[in-house]
Scaffold this motif. Structure first.
Motif, short mmCIF file in Angstrom:
data_model
loop_
_atom_site.label_atom_id
_atom_site.label_comp_id
_atom_site.label_asym_id
_atom_site.label_seq_id
_atom_site.Cartn_x
_atom_site.Cartn_y
_atom_site.Cartn_z
N ILE A 12 0.72 -1.09 -0.09
CA ILE A 12 -0.12 -0.03 0.01
C ILE A 12 0.95 1.20 0.20
O ILE A 12 1.59 1.37 0.88
CB ILE A 12 -0.91 0.04 1.20
CG1 ILE A 12 -1.80 -1.17 1.11
CG2 ILE A 12 -1.73 1.34 1.11
CD1 ILE A 12 -2.66 -1.43 2.33
N GLY A 19 -3.34 5.48 1.73
CA GLY A 19 -2.15 4.98 2.25
C GLY A 19 -1.40 6.09 3.15
O GLY A 19 -0.77 5.91 4.02
N CYS A 55 -8.17 1.29 2.96
CA CYS A 55 -6.77 1.02 1.89
C CYS A 55 -7.06 -0.27 1.44
O CYS A 55 -6.94 -0.46 0.00
CB CYS A 55 -5.33 0.98 2.94
SG CYS A 55 -5.30 2.57 3.52
#
Length: 187
Positions: A12, A19, A55
């Motif tokens: 990520i 992120g 995320c």
């Protein structure tokens, strides 16, 4: 488990988008987390899980990689987090929880039936636990009982007092006095 591993195996980026928000939040939590009390840390941890979930959910095909059981578990975790974040909101109810998660009230109730506790009972129990923690905290002795109850979503003092007594076997004031005595005498 291979499906979950594939979702978690992708990096990520911490320099953009969700992120970056997650990374900054985690740095802030590491820097200032020890200044927070247990209830605050629980709320902050739940926020971290929400950000991490966002995320992962934003990854293309992430939902396809998870089994129905994993998706149900993730949904339950999101619901628990949402409830934890909103315990102080007197409007928090099963219908609010269902609407926030884009599901019918019936589906939400079925999800909680598997746990053996209704949504309303879960909200009530968690609110009472928070009140109990605050009432036992020597640093909050000067905070009126009704203020503690209001902080955690109880708008009716007599209803709160009755529920507290039924759950813990003492009125909120009696519980607070006993907790204060234990704190000063060590007994």
């Amino acid at each position: 488990m291979d499906r979950v591993d594939r979702v978690l195996a992708e990096r990520i980026p911490a320099d953009r988008g969700m992120g970056a928000i997650l990374a900054q939040y985690m740095r802030s939590l590491a820097a200032h987390g020890e200044e927070c009390g247990p209830a605050e840390l629980e709320q902050l941890g739940a926020i971290a899980l929400d950000l991490a979930d966002a995320c992962l959910a934003g990854r293309p095909g992430a939902a396809d990689e998870l089994s129905e059981e994993d998706r149900a578990r993730a949904l339950a975790a999101r619901i628990d987090t949402f409830i934890g974040h909103n315990l102080g909101d007197p409007e928090l109810s099963p219908s609010v929880v269902a609407a926030r998660h884009g599901m019918s009230l019936r589906r939400l109730q079925l999800l909680f039936r598997e746990r053996g506790e209704s949504v309303a009972a879960t909200i009530r129990r968690r609110r009472l636990e928070r009140c109990r923690e605050d009432l036992a905290d020597p640093g909050q002795l000067t905070v009126p009982v009704h203020t503690v109850a209001l902080r955690w979503g109880f708008t009716n003092a007599s209803v709160f007092s009755r529920l507290f007594r039924e759950t813990y076997g003492a009125s909120p004031s009696e519980f607070r006095r006993a907790a204060a005595l234990r704190a000063t005498t060590g007994v």
